[in-house]
Write a protein that holds these residues in place. Structure first.
Motif, PDB file in Angstrom:
ATOM      1  N   ILE A  48      -7.029  -0.212  -7.413  1.00 46.99           N
ATOM      2  CA  ILE A  48      -6.657  -1.593  -7.174  1.00 46.99           C
ATOM      3  C   ILE A  48      -6.439  -1.816  -5.746  1.00 46.99           C
ATOM      4  N   ILE A  49      -5.620  -0.686  -5.119  1.00 50.20           N
ATOM      5  CA  ILE A  49      -5.340  -0.649  -3.511  1.00 50.20           C
ATOM      6  C   ILE A  49      -6.463  -0.110  -2.637  1.00 50.20           C
ATOM      7  N   TYR A  50      -7.461   0.284  -3.208  1.00 48.80           N
ATOM      8  CA  TYR A  50      -8.386   1.168  -2.470  1.00 48.80           C
ATOM      9  C   TYR A  50      -8.606   0.616  -1.295  1.00 48.80           C
ATOM     10  N   LYS A  51      -9.150  -0.755  -1.080  1.00 48.34           N
ATOM     11  CA  LYS A  51      -9.660  -1.220   0.309  1.00 48.34           C
ATOM     12  C   LYS A  51      -8.409  -1.126   1.448  1.00 48.34           C
ATOM     13  N   PHE A  52      -7.148  -1.081   0.923  1.00 48.66           N
ATOM     14  CA  PHE A  52      -6.151  -0.713   1.959  1.00 48.66           C
ATOM     15  C   PHE A  52      -5.781   0.631   2.221  1.00 48.66           C
ATOM     16  N   ILE A  53      -6.375   1.363   1.697  1.00 47.29           N
ATOM     17  CA  ILE A  53      -6.172   3.009   1.919  1.00 47.29           C
ATOM     18  C   ILE A  53      -6.791   3.468   3.016  1.00 47.29           C
ATOM     19  N   PRO A  54      -6.167   4.027   3.929  1.00 47.67           N
ATOM     20  CA  PRO A  54      -7.024   4.538   5.280  1.00 47.67           C
ATOM     21  C   PRO A  54      -8.311   5.315   4.968  1.00 47.67           C
ATOM     22  N   THR A  74       0.808  -1.086   0.003  1.00 47.91           N
ATOM     23  CA  THR A  74       0.022  -0.073  -0.131  1.00 47.91           C
ATOM     24  C   THR A  74       0.756   1.327  -0.051  1.00 47.91           C
ATOM     25  N   VAL A  75       1.728   1.408   1.087  1.00 48.74           N
ATOM     26  CA  VAL A  75       2.767   2.447   0.904  1.00 48.74           C
ATOM     27  C   VAL A  75       3.534   2.662  -0.369  1.00 48.74           C
ATOM     28  N   GLY A  76       4.133   1.623  -0.989  1.00 47.78           N
ATOM     29  CA  GLY A  76       4.777   1.754  -2.059  1.00 47.78           C
ATOM     30  C   GLY A  76       3.994   2.391  -3.323  1.00 47.78           C
ATOM     31  N   PRO A  77       2.915   1.622  -3.440  1.00 47.92           N
ATOM     32  CA  PRO A  77       1.814   2.101  -4.522  1.00 47.92           C
ATOM     33  C   PRO A  77       1.542   3.549  -4.261  1.00 47.92           C
ATOM     34  N   LEU A  78       1.225   3.959  -3.092  1.00 46.37           N
ATOM     35  CA  LEU A  78       0.896   5.254  -2.869  1.00 46.37           C
ATOM     36  C   LEU A  78       2.101   6.327  -3.136  1.00 46.37           C
ATOM     37  N   MET A  79       3.305   5.962  -2.898  1.00 47.87           N
ATOM     38  CA  MET A  79       4.374   6.768  -3.259  1.00 47.87           C
ATOM     39  C   MET A  79       4.526   6.788  -4.787  1.00 47.87           C
ATOM     40  N   THR A  80       4.132   5.710  -5.563  1.00 45.82           N
ATOM     41  CA  THR A  80       4.029   5.577  -6.815  1.00 45.82           C
ATOM     42  C   THR A  80       3.168   6.513  -7.491  1.00 45.82           C
ATOM     43  N   VAL A  81       1.969   6.556  -7.032  1.00 42.92           N
ATOM     44  CA  VAL A  81       0.819   7.630  -7.468  1.00 42.92           C
ATOM     45  C   VAL A  81       1.250   8.832  -7.134  1.00 42.92           C
ATOM     46  N   PHE A  82       2.141   9.436  -6.029  1.00 41.93           N
ATOM     47  CA  PHE A  82       2.549  10.729  -5.781  1.00 41.93           C
ATOM     48  C   PHE A  82       3.748  11.094  -6.908  1.00 41.93           C
ATOM     49  N   LEU A  83       4.544  10.113  -7.079  1.00 44.87           N
ATOM     50  CA  LEU A  83       5.615  10.173  -8.497  1.00 44.87           C
ATOM     51  C   LEU A  83       4.793  10.533  -9.647  1.00 44.87           C
ATOM     52  N   LEU A  84       3.717   9.827 -10.058  1.00 47.36           N
ATOM     53  CA  LEU A  84       3.085  10.229 -11.317  1.00 47.36           C
ATOM     54  C   LEU A  84       2.470  11.323 -11.326  1.00 47.36           C
ATOM     55  N   SER A  85       1.825  11.717 -10.124  1.00 43.14           N
ATOM     56  CA  SER A  85       0.975  13.165 -10.229  1.00 43.14           C
ATOM     57  C   SER A  85       1.957  14.294 -10.335  1.00 43.14           C
ATOM     58  N   SER A  86       3.230  14.139  -9.510  1.00 38.07           N
ATOM     59  CA  SER A  86       4.341  15.128  -9.808  1.00 38.07           C
ATOM     60  C   SER A  86       4.940  15.137 -10.980  1.00 38.07           C
ATOM     61  N   LEU A  87       5.062  14.113 -11.689  1.00 36.98           N
ATOM     62  CA  LEU A  87       5.494  14.075 -13.244  1.00 36.98           C
ATOM     63  C   LEU A  87       4.797  14.615 -13.983  1.00 36.98           C
TER      64      LEU A  87
END
Length: 405
Positions: free
Chosen positions: A393-399, A219-232
């Motif tokens: 994909i990771i929706y149910k694991f997000i706080p 969950t943390v890794g995919p969320l960091m990837t989302v942050f990277l993609l939005s910044s990019l």
């Protein structure tokens, strides 16, 4: 800390980040002028911007990790002194080489923004974590609006005082250095330590090993990837929007500057007001999903819009999406990370944003010149939609509502 004390410390951190972003924004309009005066090419001017983000990418985990060991307050204060010196060096620079040294130092000390995020993690309860992170976003937006306007105004004022070569840009840079030092004095007097338990283990791990560790976390890794993609996606758009608006709508720098100011104002409203109203009702996962969706629609809409009205709508969607997505992403990562490693977690997350700001302008420029003027925005929209797919994909694991799971 008491609830009242926490609120006062949040206000101090907000002010600290705001002044930092004002200093960063002041440099934006004067850096191209100064680099051109020193004979820099367009590529070298772009590298002056990229090297700053490169240093943040490399050293955000370092400062975050060190703050887990030594405390937030000493790291923030030390880096404010370092930023002061970097802007003095920027004012003194009389060659392209020294400009690069000054920007490298500014990026090195500016990477401490991850520590500010960790500070907020320390003093906010879990159910208000993302709301606290939104304060940093609001400070970013406000600084991005005020900084460039102030930088241009200071340069003009300096030219009126003394029309000698380079005095105008040096004058503005000295003002930024003074702001940073005033920020240091302010923090020295009012900023309290937020870390109750310091971590030795986090400080001993190497930079890239800790980045790899967090990126591989569930969950943390995919969320960091989302942050990277939005910044990019955002940085690719920012690098080419002025060219696009000039070619398609004959806008000049002044009009595009107002456009960026509009984006900043919407982000301020979103992160300073809207996020704080939506999070208690919807929770992190719903706000994040909506934010990424709006961001994707806004970025793609730039390529589709065929009028200024259409552009205004897409810019509003884009700004709302960015303002909703960033704090909910940061808050979710913070909630999913150990309490004694908030600095390291925020450091790696900010490194992902810096990596996006390094690669984004180059990607956007290459697509704009080699493919089509709309290509950077199609690509940015695609990256945002990819981020949305990861969130789904990771929706149910997000706080949700400050709770994990």
């Amino acid at each position: 800390m008491t609830a009242t004390s926490n609120k006062s410390q949040l206000a101090i951190i907000f002010f600290t980040v705001f002044l930092y972003l004002v200093g960063f924004g002041v440099v934006i309009p004067i850096l191209p002028i100064l680099s051109r005066n020193f004979g820099a090419s367009a590529l070298e001017t772009g590298l002056l911007l990229s090297v700053y983000s490169l240093m943040q990418f490399l050293f955000a985990p370092f400062w975050g990790r060190l703050s887990d060991r030594m405390g937030r307050r000493p790291i923030l204060l030390f880096c404010l002194v370092g930023e002061t010196l970097s802007y003095i060096m920027f004012a003194w620079a009389r060659s392209l080489e020294w400009l690069f040294v000054a920007r490298i130092l500014a990026g090195f000390f500016g990477a401490s923004l991850s520590t500010a995020s960790a500070y907020i993690s320390d003093i906010t309860p879990k159910h208000e974590r993302s709301k606290g992170m939104a304060l940093i976003g609001a400070a970013f937006g406000l600084g991005f609006v005020v900084g460039p306007a102030l930088g241009g105004g200071l340069a003009v004022w300096g030219h009126h005082i003394n029309p000698a070569p380079h005095f105008d840009t040096s004058f503005a840079s000295y003002w930024v250095a003074a702001l940073c030092f005033a920020n240091f004095l302010f923090g020295l007097k009012f900023l309290k330590e937020s870390l109750s338990e310091k971590s030795e283990s986090a400080a001993k791990r190497k930079r890239f090993s800790i980045m790899w560790q967090y990126l591989n976390k569930k969950t943390v890794g995919p969320l960091m990837t989302v942050f990277l993609l939005s910044s990019l996606a955002m940085s690719s758009m920012e690098a080419t929007l002025i060219l696009f608006m000039g070619e398609k709508y004959q806008w000049d720098v002044k009009q595009v500057s107002f456009g960026f100011a509009y984006i900043g104002v919407i982000i301020i409203f979103t992160q300073g007001f809207l996020v704080r109203r939506l999070l208690p009702k919807w929770g992190e996962r719903k706000v994040l999903r909506l934010g990424i969706l709006l961001l994707a629609l806004g970025l793609t809409g730039i390529a589709i819009a065929d009028s200024i009205t259409g552009m205004a709508i897409t810019m509003t969607l884009l700004s709302l999406g960015n303002g909703l997505a960033n704090p909910s992403t940061l808050g979710s990562i913070s909630l999913l990370s150990d309490a004694n490693e908030q600095g390291a977690a925020m450091g790696v997350t900010q490194s992902m944003a810096s990596l996006g700001r390094i690669l984004g302008p180059a990607l956007g420029g290459a697509l704009y010149g080699a493919v089509a003027i709309t290509a950077p925005f199609w690509a940015s929209g695609l990256m945002a939609f990819l981020g949305l797919a990861i969130v789904i994909i990771i929706y149910k694991f997000i706080p949700e509502h400050g709770r994990v799971g």
